[in-house]
Design an enzyme around this catalytic site. Structure first.
Site, PDB file in Angstrom:
ATOM      1  N   THR A  56       0.849  -1.129   0.063  1.00 29.26           N
ATOM      2  CA  THR A  56       0.099   0.075  -0.032  1.00 29.26           C
ATOM      3  C   THR A  56       0.728   1.269   0.020  1.00 29.26           C
ATOM      4  O   THR A  56       0.559   2.414  -0.651  1.00 29.26           O
ATOM      5  CB  THR A  56      -0.842  -0.227   1.205  1.00 29.26           C
ATOM      6  OG1 THR A  56      -1.811  -1.012   1.211  1.00 29.26           O
ATOM      7  CG2 THR A  56      -1.818   1.293   1.326  1.00 29.26           C
TER       8      THR A  56
ATOM      9  N   THR B 200       1.151  -4.556   4.272  1.00 30.48           N
ATOM     10  CA  THR B 200       0.569  -5.087   5.548  1.00 30.48           C
ATOM     11  C   THR B 200      -0.024  -6.222   5.807  1.00 30.48           C
ATOM     12  O   THR B 200       0.405  -6.926   6.862  1.00 30.48           O
ATOM     13  CB  THR B 200      -0.268  -4.039   6.238  1.00 30.48           C
ATOM     14  OG1 THR B 200      -1.194  -3.933   5.527  1.00 30.48           O
ATOM     15  CG2 THR B 200       0.575  -2.551   6.266  1.00 30.48           C
ATOM     16  N   ASP B 201      -0.563  -6.637   4.851  1.00 28.37           N
ATOM     17  CA  ASP B 201      -1.316  -7.937   4.869  1.00 28.37           C
ATOM     18  C   ASP B 201      -0.459  -9.250   5.150  1.00 28.37           C
ATOM     19  O   ASP B 201      -0.740 -10.055   6.158  1.00 28.37           O
ATOM     20  CB  ASP B 201      -2.085  -8.262   3.694  1.00 28.37           C
ATOM     21  CG  ASP B 201      -3.290  -7.336   3.472  1.00 28.37           C
ATOM     22  OD1 ASP B 201      -3.630  -6.679   4.396  1.00 28.37           O
ATOM     23  OD2 ASP B 201      -3.983  -7.436   2.249  1.00 28.37           O
TER      24      ASP B 201
ATOM     25  N   SER C 147       1.260  -7.418  -0.973  1.00 25.57           N
ATOM     26  CA  SER C 147       1.948  -8.425  -0.042  1.00 25.57           C
ATOM     27  C   SER C 147       1.238  -9.795  -0.216  1.00 25.57           C
ATOM     28  O   SER C 147       1.455 -10.796   0.268  1.00 25.57           O
ATOM     29  CB  SER C 147       2.106  -7.649   1.196  1.00 25.57           C
ATOM     30  OG  SER C 147       0.816  -7.789   2.065  1.00 25.57           O
TER      31      SER C 147
END
Length: 333
Positions: free
Chosen positions: A12, A85-86, A54
């Site tokens: 992101t 972040t995932d 990710s």
């Protein structure tokens, strides 16, 4: 000035809005152009190694990331990795094992809003990450929302909140305030051996979350698919049902097939204890390995990594018997 390597992988933080939604930008300079103020404090080199959401980062990308970090260790004082972040907690955990006893700080970070968004959290996260990377504290860490977390203790707990990650069953490594970055040195695990790249892993590991009434035949299916490792998220302090639908007897069959089985709790906080109840003791009698207070991300990646280091069940058990880099065990006072 400290020499810091920024490795970009997408996510992101470097995304732009497209007709299909947010996607990592193809322009590799998107982060480089956003850190001009940081260049006043650090000697920064930016290298793009991936350009991916990710959710698409998998074991092959973990190996690439580990090798890229390893290649930079001798030249830089610290390394920052921009990452979505995932799956960041999975990657940070895997780097903990692949880069065991690393001699420089490696800090993962990202954002909940793209770096070009006027309300982005990305700049704050990068500032925290660079400060930690310049601290001289060796290890793998995750910087987010003005906090630094040990990489193998981080879990993503929010989808949009800027405080996206929690440090589970472990104190924070650092916090940012008006006094700057305060580091809890007592919480940083000491090196325990030589540093070398250990990037072999096994992709044939499955994570099974128990639900009441789960059909035991799921184990037969997994064995037919030639999985070598199985992580079971059991109930509460530790237990699998064995009335009417006997899951526990299937563990014996898995052991006979040479499948390494690790059990942990579905509960995010505190430790599992399979010695506490009858159901848990039955699980341990079948040779399963319990993971105590480890996060699911740390368990899954450790099992994948362990099966890359050894072919024997005893070897896997030995690697899980103690903490290698703070991923398991009592938190420091």
């Amino acid at each position: 000035m400290k020499k810091i390597l920024l490795l970009t992988t997408g996510g992101t933080i470097s995304s732009r809005l497209t007709s299909e939604g947010l996607a990592p930008a193809s322009d590799a300079s998107i982060l480089s152009g956003s850190i001009d103020t940081l260049r006043r404090s650090y000697d920064i080199t930016v290298k793009s190694i991936l350009n991916m959401d990710s959710s698409n980062i998998q074991p092959e990308e973990w190996q690439l990331i580990a090798r890229s970090i390893y290649a930079g260790c001798g030249e830089f004082d610290g390394i920052v990795v921009g990452h979505g972040t995932d799956t960041m907690a999975y990657t940070a955990s895997m780097m903990t094992y692949m880069l065991l006893n690393i001699n420089v700080p490696v800090v993962f970070t990202g954002a909940q809003l793209p770096i070009e968004h006027p309300l982005t959290d990305g700049l704050d996260n990068l500032r925290t990450a660079f400060a930690m990377a310049a601290s001289g504290r060796r290890g793998v860490f995750l910087a987010f929302n003005r906090e630094v977390i040990l990489g193998c203790r981080a879990v993503k707990t929010h989808t949009t909140n800027f405080g996206a990650f929690d440090s589970v069953n472990y104190p924070l490594i650092g916090t940012v305030s008006g006094s700057g970055l305060a580091i809890n040195d007592a919480a940083i695990p000491a090196a325990n051996g030589e540093f070398r790249l250990r990037d072999k892993l096994c992709k044939q590991v499955f994570l099974l979350k128990l639900t009441p009434g789960l059909d035991p035949k799921i184990f037969d299916m997994l064995m037919s698919m030639n999985y070598r490792g199985l992580v079971i998220e059991a109930f509460g302090a530790g237990g699998l049902h064995f009335v009417r639908r006997n899951l526990i007897e299937k563990l014996s069959a898995a052991r006979e097939r040479g499948i390494a089985v690790v059990v942990n709790s579905q509960c995010l906080y505190e430790s599992s204890n399979f010695d506490l109840y009858q159901t848990g003791k039955k699980v341990l009698e079948q040779g399963a390995i319990q993971s105590y207070d480890m996060t699911t991300e740390a368990v899954v990646t450790k099992l994948m990594w362990a099966l890359g280091q050894t072919d024997s069940a005893d070897g896997v058990r030995e690697l899980f018997a103690s903490a290698l880099a703070g991923e398991m065990g009592a938190a420091p006072a």
